[in-house]
Write an enzyme that holds these catalytic residues in place. Structure first.
Site, mmCIF file in Angstrom:
data_model
loop_
_atom_site.group_PDB
_atom_site.id
_atom_site.type_symbol
_atom_site.label_atom_id
_atom_site.label_comp_id
_atom_site.label_asym_id
_atom_site.label_seq_id
_atom_site.Cartn_x
_atom_site.Cartn_y
_atom_site.Cartn_z
ATOM 1 N N ASN A 33 -13.103 0.153 -8.170
ATOM 2 C CA ASN A 33 -14.187 0.647 -9.029
ATOM 3 C C ASN A 33 -13.746 1.798 -9.923
ATOM 4 O OD1 ASN A 33 -16.689 -0.743 -8.722
ATOM 5 N ND2 ASN A 33 -16.746 -0.068 -6.569
ATOM 6 N N HIS A 44 -20.957 -4.487 -12.785
ATOM 7 C CA HIS A 44 -20.999 -4.197 -11.343
ATOM 8 C C HIS A 44 -21.384 -2.745 -11.106
ATOM 9 C CE1 HIS A 44 -20.211 -4.285 -7.111
ATOM 10 N NE2 HIS A 44 -19.313 -3.300 -7.229
ATOM 11 N N ILE A 64 -10.670 -5.332 -7.870
ATOM 12 C CA ILE A 64 -11.804 -4.953 -7.013
ATOM 13 C C ILE A 64 -12.111 -3.460 -7.193
ATOM 14 C CG2 ILE A 64 -12.519 -4.656 -4.591
ATOM 15 C CD1 ILE A 64 -10.957 -7.238 -3.947
ATOM 16 N N ASP A 94 0.876 -1.178 0.000
ATOM 17 C CA ASP A 94 0.000 0.000 0.000
ATOM 18 C C ASP A 94 0.905 1.217 0.000
ATOM 19 O OD1 ASP A 94 -2.023 2.105 0.829
ATOM 20 O OD2 ASP A 94 -3.277 0.342 1.133
ATOM 21 N N ASP A 120 -22.076 -8.834 -5.538
ATOM 22 C CA ASP A 120 -23.431 -8.842 -6.101
ATOM 23 C C ASP A 120 -24.092 -10.207 -5.872
ATOM 24 O OD1 ASP A 120 -22.996 -6.245 -7.122
ATOM 25 O OD2 ASP A 120 -21.920 -7.095 -8.816
HETATM 26 N N1 LIG Z 1 -15.753 -4.762 -6.655
HETATM 27 C C1 LIG Z 1 -16.577 -4.504 -5.685
HETATM 28 O O1 LIG Z 1 -17.618 -5.148 -5.519
HETATM 29 C C2 LIG Z 1 -16.239 -3.428 -4.692
HETATM 30 C C3 LIG Z 1 -16.871 -3.399 -3.442
HETATM 31 C C4 LIG Z 1 -16.518 -2.403 -2.540
HETATM 32 C C5 LIG Z 1 -15.561 -1.452 -2.885
HETATM 33 N N2 LIG Z 1 -14.964 -1.521 -4.102
HETATM 34 C C6 LIG Z 1 -13.929 -0.557 -4.484
HETATM 35 O O2 LIG Z 1 -12.696 -0.939 -3.876
HETATM 36 C C7 LIG Z 1 -11.839 0.217 -3.774
HETATM 37 C C8 LIG Z 1 -11.224 0.297 -2.386
HETATM 38 O O3 LIG Z 1 -12.221 0.508 -1.427
HETATM 39 P P1 LIG Z 1 -11.835 0.684 0.118
HETATM 40 O O4 LIG Z 1 -13.095 0.875 0.859
HETATM 41 O O5 LIG Z 1 -10.890 -0.378 0.538
HETATM 42 O O6 LIG Z 1 -11.046 2.077 0.051
HETATM 43 P P2 LIG Z 1 -9.966 2.634 1.107
HETATM 44 O O7 LIG Z 1 -9.761 4.055 0.787
HETATM 45 O O8 LIG Z 1 -10.361 2.272 2.482
HETATM 46 O O9 LIG Z 1 -8.658 1.798 0.753
HETATM 47 C C9 LIG Z 1 -7.990 1.924 -0.452
HETATM 48 C C10 LIG Z 1 -6.522 1.732 -0.197
HETATM 49 O O10 LIG Z 1 -5.843 1.849 -1.458
HETATM 50 C C11 LIG Z 1 -4.607 2.477 -1.176
HETATM 51 N N3 LIG Z 1 -4.030 3.027 -2.395
HETATM 52 C C12 LIG Z 1 -4.347 4.147 -3.064
HETATM 53 N N4 LIG Z 1 -3.543 4.280 -4.142
HETATM 54 C C13 LIG Z 1 -2.717 3.218 -4.152
HETATM 55 C C14 LIG Z 1 -1.674 2.788 -4.985
HETATM 56 N N5 LIG Z 1 -1.297 3.485 -6.069
HETATM 57 N N6 LIG Z 1 -1.026 1.645 -4.681
HETATM 58 C C15 LIG Z 1 -1.393 0.917 -3.610
HETATM 59 N N7 LIG Z 1 -2.365 1.273 -2.769
HETATM 60 C C16 LIG Z 1 -3.022 2.407 -3.040
HETATM 61 C C17 LIG Z 1 -4.939 3.544 -0.142
HETATM 62 O O11 LIG Z 1 -3.769 3.987 0.535
HETATM 63 C C18 LIG Z 1 -5.919 2.783 0.756
HETATM 64 O O12 LIG Z 1 -5.242 2.144 1.820
HETATM 65 C C19 LIG Z 1 -12.720 1.395 -4.139
HETATM 66 O O13 LIG Z 1 -12.471 1.782 -5.461
HETATM 67 C C20 LIG Z 1 -14.131 0.857 -4.013
HETATM 68 O O14 LIG Z 1 -15.053 1.537 -4.825
HETATM 69 C C21 LIG Z 1 -15.290 -2.480 -5.007
HETATM 70 O O1 LIG Z 2 -20.958 0.859 -4.028
HETATM 71 C C1 LIG Z 2 -19.733 1.022 -4.069
HETATM 72 O O2 LIG Z 2 -19.234 2.082 -4.436
HETATM 73 C C2 LIG Z 2 -18.835 -0.071 -3.594
HETATM 74 C C3 LIG Z 2 -19.122 -1.398 -4.211
HETATM 75 O O3 LIG Z 2 -19.028 -1.360 -5.602
HETATM 76 C C4 LIG Z 2 -20.406 -2.008 -3.755
HETATM 77 O O4 LIG Z 2 -21.123 -2.560 -4.592
HETATM 78 O O5 LIG Z 2 -20.690 -1.984 -2.537
#
Ligand SMILES: NC(=O)c1ccc[n+]([C@@H]2O[C@H](COP(=O)([O-])OP(=O)(O)OC[C@H]3O[C@@H](n4cnc5c(N)ncnc54)[C@H](O)[C@@H]3O)[C@@H](O)[C@H]2O)c1
Ligand SMILES: O=C(O)C[C@H](O)C(=O)O
Length: 337
Positions: free
Chosen positions: A124, A190, A122, A34, A155
């Site tokens: 978005n 998604h 993961i 990270d 989902d």
């Molecule tokens: N696919 C899905 O179903 C799904 C579900 C929930 C969230 N998400 C997405 O997942 C992502 C992360 O969500 P979160 O709640 O963990 O966010 P968060 O902000 O809590 O954590 C993200 C982490 O990424 C790190 N980061 C940022 N840039 C970076 C880089 N260049 N290299 C390495 N690390 C880096 C940050 O320091 C942070 O620790 C978001 O884009 C969110 O929308 C996707």
């Molecule tokens: O809704 C979001 O932004 C995070 C994730 O994609 C979700 O479905 O919970």
């Protein structure tokens, strides 16, 4: 034995996902990267008794890539929850501006350092970040269609949980989410109307009113969490559970002889198996069910029993996905604009 690298490991998803991976005895090495605090998270997790090697990495300067490269060395699976989450009022597409560059640069290094690894995106907006990952790997000449996934498992978790509640509400009968698992799946993309829940014969239990509210809850489950967290991020714990379900199946496929059933957002046009014309004629990415083996996706297993309503939803999904996929592709190849 398997080495997994988590990129964005100190975040809301990264930490609980890394915890779950720490507890998996088939993971021989867990590398956490990270831009902040990955070493702290790794040290914390390292106190949990295990034979697993665990390491934390963070860049030593703004331009340092050596730590990222060290984390990725010999990885079998790379999981990417790096990037910013939504705040109330934002769509997932609003995250593109920042997350597109993050995913592109991380996947670039993964393609250079561990070109044979499974890549699980993961971050978005998944509908666009996966095309970014694919195009980046293509430019490096290391793209393997069987090994790049957008994680849409959340989902499916939502569909199983909310359908179980809906059946109870409509009929008074208890059907557990575990009983529904695999029999109902979420396909498409998604985000909102790109999410297409496929209910199989379970739809018969639901009135149109109950069905409509189930559909809305599955398609907009992410918004429900974003709203409830009041500006402090989006789904993290349910996502870590979902991410772990998907990654633990990859581990199973990698380490065993069994073929595993999974669902994820993939570039399907170079994969074996058939999808309906309405999908194949319009897009090359879709979240689909498939058989997973040691080398990745072996066969797309599209459900045969879609209702007219579900076929209609698929047409809506495809239309929206077209633009979101193009946005990802164009980000890597701006000259094609
Ligand atoms: N696919 C899905 O179903 C799904 C579900 C929930 C969230 N998400 C997405 O997942 C992502 C992360 O969500 P979160 O709640 O963990 O966010 P968060 O902000 O809590 O954590 C993200 C982490 O990424 C790190 N980061 C940022 N840039 C970076 C880089 N260049 N290299 C390495 N690390 C880096 C940050 O320091 C942070 O620790 C978001 O884009 C969110 O929308 C996707
Ligand atoms: O809704 C979001 O932004 C995070 C994730 O994609 C979700 O479905 O919970």
């Amino acid at each position: 034995m398997v080495k997994i690298t988590v990129l964005g490991a100190a975040g809301g998803i990264g930490q609980p996902l890394s915890l779950l991976l720490r507890l998996n005895s088939k993971v021989s090495e867990l590398a956490l990267f990270d831009i902040v605090n990955a070493q702290g998270v790794a040290t914390d997790l390292s106190h949990i008794p295990s034979t697993q090697k665990i390491t934390g990495y963070g860049p030593k300067s703004k331009t340092d890539i050596t730590q990222l490269q060290a984390a990725l060395k010999d990885a079998d699976i790379v999981v990417i929850p790096a990037g910013i989450p939504r705040k109330p009022g934002m769509t997932r597409n609003d995250l593109f501006k920042i997350n597109a560059s993050i995913v592109k640069s991380l996947v670039h290094q993964a393609g250079l350092i561990c070109p044979n690894a499974f890549i699980c995106v993961i971050s978005n907006p998944v509908n666009s970040t996966v095309p970014i990952a694919v195009e980046e790997l293509k430019t490096l000449g290391v793209y393997n269609p069987s090994k790049v996934f957008g994680v849409t498992t959340l989902d499916n978790l939502r569909l199983e949980e909310f359908l179980s509640l809906s059946i109870k509400r409509a009929t008074g009968k208890t059907v557990t989410p575990a009983e529904l698992r695999g029999d109902v799946i979420s396909i498409g993309g998604h985000s909102g109307s790109t999410i297409v829940p496929v209910l199989n014969s379970w739809a018969r239990n639901l009135s149109s009113e109950v069905y409509d509210s189930l559909l809305h809850r599955v398609q907009y489950g992410g918004d429900e969490v974003v709203k409830a967290k009041q500006g402090r991020g989006s789904a993290t714990l349910s996502m870590a559970t979902a991410g772990y379900r998907f990654v633990s199946h990859l581990i199973e496929a990698l380490t065993g002889d069994s073929v595993v059933d999974e669902v994820a957002y993939v570039k399907f046009d170079e994969l074996p198996g058939q999808v309906p014309d309405i999908v194949a004629d319009n897009v090359s990415y879709f979240s689909l069910p498939f058989k997973l083996g040691k080398t990745g996706v072996k066969l797309i297993t599209f459900p045969h029993s879609l209702s007219d309503k579900e076929t209609g939803l698929m047409a809506v999904a495809v239309n929206q996905l077209k633009d979101e996929i193009a946005r990802g592709v164009n980000f890597v190849h701006p000259s094609k604009l």
